[in-house]
Design an enzyme around this catalytic site. Structure first.
Site, mmCIF file in Angstrom:
data_model
loop_
_atom_site.group_PDB
_atom_site.id
_atom_site.type_symbol
_atom_site.label_atom_id
_atom_site.label_comp_id
_atom_site.label_asym_id
_atom_site.label_seq_id
_atom_site.Cartn_x
_atom_site.Cartn_y
_atom_site.Cartn_z
ATOM 1 N N TYR A 77 9.229 -27.913 -16.455
ATOM 2 C CA TYR A 77 8.722 -28.001 -15.079
ATOM 3 C C TYR A 77 7.246 -28.382 -15.077
ATOM 4 O O TYR A 77 6.800 -29.182 -14.268
ATOM 5 C CB TYR A 77 8.921 -26.664 -14.345
ATOM 6 N N PHE A 129 1.825 -55.197 3.849
ATOM 7 C CA PHE A 129 3.101 -54.913 3.195
ATOM 8 C C PHE A 129 3.759 -53.819 4.027
ATOM 9 O O PHE A 129 3.086 -52.906 4.501
ATOM 10 C CB PHE A 129 2.925 -54.476 1.739
ATOM 11 N N THR A 130 5.076 -53.906 4.187
ATOM 12 C CA THR A 130 5.802 -53.044 5.130
ATOM 13 C C THR A 130 5.432 -51.561 5.019
ATOM 14 O O THR A 130 4.915 -50.970 5.970
ATOM 15 C CB THR A 130 7.313 -53.198 4.920
ATOM 16 N N ASP A 220 -3.448 -51.895 -4.233
ATOM 17 C CA ASP A 220 -2.008 -51.740 -4.406
ATOM 18 C C ASP A 220 -1.666 -52.537 -5.659
ATOM 19 O O ASP A 220 -1.445 -53.742 -5.615
ATOM 20 C CB ASP A 220 -1.275 -52.294 -3.177
ATOM 21 N N LYS A 263 8.382 -52.123 -10.172
ATOM 22 C CA LYS A 263 8.128 -53.566 -10.294
ATOM 23 C C LYS A 263 7.597 -53.865 -11.712
ATOM 24 O O LYS A 263 8.379 -53.877 -12.645
ATOM 25 C CB LYS A 263 7.154 -54.029 -9.216
ATOM 26 N N ARG A 387 12.466 -62.171 5.474
ATOM 27 C CA ARG A 387 11.069 -61.808 5.640
ATOM 28 C C ARG A 387 10.553 -62.684 6.788
ATOM 29 O O ARG A 387 10.084 -63.786 6.570
ATOM 30 C CB ARG A 387 10.261 -62.059 4.359
ATOM 31 N N PHE A 454 14.210 -53.864 9.517
ATOM 32 C CA PHE A 454 14.931 -54.808 8.653
ATOM 33 C C PHE A 454 15.919 -54.116 7.731
ATOM 34 O O PHE A 454 16.904 -54.703 7.310
ATOM 35 C CB PHE A 454 13.946 -55.669 7.839
HETATM 36 C C1 LIG Z 1 7.479 -51.947 -3.588
HETATM 37 C C2 LIG Z 1 6.103 -51.957 -3.084
HETATM 38 C C3 LIG Z 1 5.552 -50.847 -2.443
HETATM 39 C C4 LIG Z 1 6.357 -49.588 -2.128
HETATM 40 O O1 LIG Z 1 6.774 -48.963 -3.280
HETATM 41 P P1 LIG Z 1 8.198 -48.179 -3.371
HETATM 42 O O2 LIG Z 1 8.283 -47.813 -4.813
HETATM 43 O O3 LIG Z 1 9.252 -49.115 -2.929
HETATM 44 O O4 LIG Z 1 8.083 -46.995 -2.488
HETATM 45 C C5 LIG Z 1 4.246 -50.933 -2.030
HETATM 46 N N1 LIG Z 1 3.506 -52.025 -2.215
HETATM 47 C C6 LIG Z 1 3.991 -53.119 -2.829
HETATM 48 C C7 LIG Z 1 3.132 -54.318 -3.026
HETATM 49 C C8 LIG Z 1 5.312 -53.125 -3.267
HETATM 50 O O5 LIG Z 1 5.806 -54.218 -3.854
#
Ligand SMILES: *Cc1c(COP(=O)(O)O)cnc(C)c1O
Length: 462
Positions: A77, A129-130, A220, A263, A387, A454
């Protein structure tokens, strides 16, 4: 006479050890499946998909080293050894001393937004970004797009369409005052602009401007390695530097970062918060226990952290990132043979078909990109995503649709998953839909969720 060999192709620096069968479907199967899914590719069952280019998020193939790392998960843990290995690699490769794991990127976005943004603040960024924008808004901030105009121009072949427009940023500082800017939120390559990178020169200039105005600069860094690759191949002075060196230099200009490990890190789940600001780190460490779990696992299993740590070492290997981006370039060059319009230059993680051009007879209110994504699925079982206007959502004040300049279908490449033959099939299908485009009619929306519509919105054929 045999053709003289003029060039040598590159190929992947790995071979296949385990295979996962995929279902071959018929056009009748697919027509039914997409209708049941409300013409939303997010609502399709993955079983009904042949080649899945929906997203590269968590859909990567892990290496044998990553898989064997899963077996040495320390599921304590508190204080798991995998956490310490991951932390070591975050210091070594990202250069950030403080780190908290999270289950995904958006969990880190949530915390950083809540901590750094006050009601009424502005958060400028290089296109939205969303999930990033939503968390900034939920924290009381207003996102302001300060990306260069070329990013909105599908015809522009600018090498660094992800750059921040310094004048736009300066104007915003003048208009609202530096105090009202929570931080500048930079990302790269910029997903919504077609996977377009920013240059190191631009980053340096942004950092200088931020410093002069005492504004924080956050990153990011989800696709930072893809951005580093483009800097290496496109920007003067970086050709001889390694991906790891470029990544480290990039990171040196930021106060902190968040990452979706799904990613660049080539894992299936995971997120990272990291910073050099001890105070912000302490605040996140306080908050993570409420939303994610203890600060040494943050919603992850020990084995997931091990796979992430190994993924960091693999992601900076030049041949790996070269093969990833090379595959996308190959896809684009094949589409060129059929003159299918897509965004150029070719981006870091996806090809973005220009649905506004392809379905120029369908008005934006009838969702051209949503329509194109479903037609490609019906044709071949290739799954992409919209998109465009659906992703852009509604204006929170007026309640009207946001009308983005771009209507795109994104075809995203999971890392190390598909072969060149898969790509050839996808290209043939898209070319065929393109050639028959005049017969295609648009969609109407019949169900609209409140957030991130979406994902779950439903449509009907006109
Ligand atoms: C995928 C992504 C996110 C969000 O991350 P999650 O792991 O899907 O929660 C944020 N910013 C960028 C640029 C992304 O590609």
């Amino acid at each position: 006479m045999a053709k003289k060999i003029a060039k040598r192709s590159w190929a992947e620096p790995f071979k296949i050890k385990v295979v996962e069968p995929i279902k071959m479907t018929t056009i009748e199967n697919r027509e039914k499946a997409i209708k049941n899914a409300g013409y939303n590719t997010f609502l399709l069952k993955s079983e009904d998909v042949y080649i899945d280019l929906l997203t590269d998020s968590g859909t990567n193939a892990m290496s044998d080293r990553q898989w064997s790392g899963m077996m040495i998960g320390d599921e304590a843990y508190a204080g798991s050894k995998n956490f310490y290995y991951l932390w070591k690699n975050i210091k070594k490769y990202y250069g950030m001393p403080y780190f908290v794991p999270t289950h995904q990127g958006r969990a880190a976005e949530h915390m950083i937004s809540q901590i750094l943004i006050k009601e009424g603040d502005y958060v400028p960024g290089n296109m939205y970004f969303t999930t990033t924008k939503l968390h900034q808004e939920l924290a009381g901030g207003t996102f302001v797009d300060v990306i260069i105009d070329e990013a909105h121009d599908t015809a522009s072949e600018h090498s660094f369409k992800g750059n921040i427009d310094l004048k736009k940023l300066k104007d915003l500082i003048k208009k609202v005052s530096a105090k009202k800017i929570a931080y500048v939120s930079m990302a790269g390559p910029v997903n919504m602009a077609g996977g377009q990178p920013f240059s190191m020169a631009n980053l340096k200039a942004v950092q200088k401007l931020c410093k002069e105005n005492k504004i924080k600069l956050w990153f990011d860094a989800t696709r930072a390695v893809e951005n580093a690759y483009f800097i290496k191949v496109r920007e003067r002075g970086y050709a001889k530097k390694s991906i790891a060196e470029i990544l480290k230099e990039m990171m040196s200009y930021f106060e902190g970062m968040w990452v979706s490990a799904k990613k660049d890190l080539m894992v299936n789940i995971g997120g990272i918060f990291a910073t050099r600001n001890k105070k912000v780190f302490e605040a996140v460490r306080n908050m993570v226990v409420v939303y994610e779990g203890l600060h040494t696992y943050g919603g992850l299993a020990g084995r997931d952290m091990e796979a992430m740590a190994v993924g960091i070492e693999e992601m900076v290997e030049y041949d790996n990132i070269r093969a990833r981006i090379g595959q996308i370039e190959y896809f684009g060059h094949q589409l060129d043979k059929y003159s299918v319009p897509y965004i150029k230059p070719i981006g870091g993680h996806a090809i973005f078909l220009d649905a506004k051009k392809i379905l120029s007879h369908i008005s934006q209110d009838n969702f051209p990109a949503q329509t194109l994504a479903s037609e490609i699925y019906i044709d071949s079982g290739v799954r992409g995503m919209e998109r465009g206007i659906v992703s852009a959502g509604r204006n929170s004040k007026t309640g009207k649709h946001n009308y983005p300049k771009l209507e795109l279908v994104r075809l995203t490449f999971p890392r190390r998953v598909y072969t060149q033959a898969h790509i050839d099939v996808a290209v043939e299908s898209i070319a065929s839909v393109y050639q028959n485009r005049r017969k295609i009619k648009g969609l109407k929306m019949i169900y609209e969720p409140e957030y991130l519509r979406f994902f779950q919105g439903r449509f009907e054929k006109l």
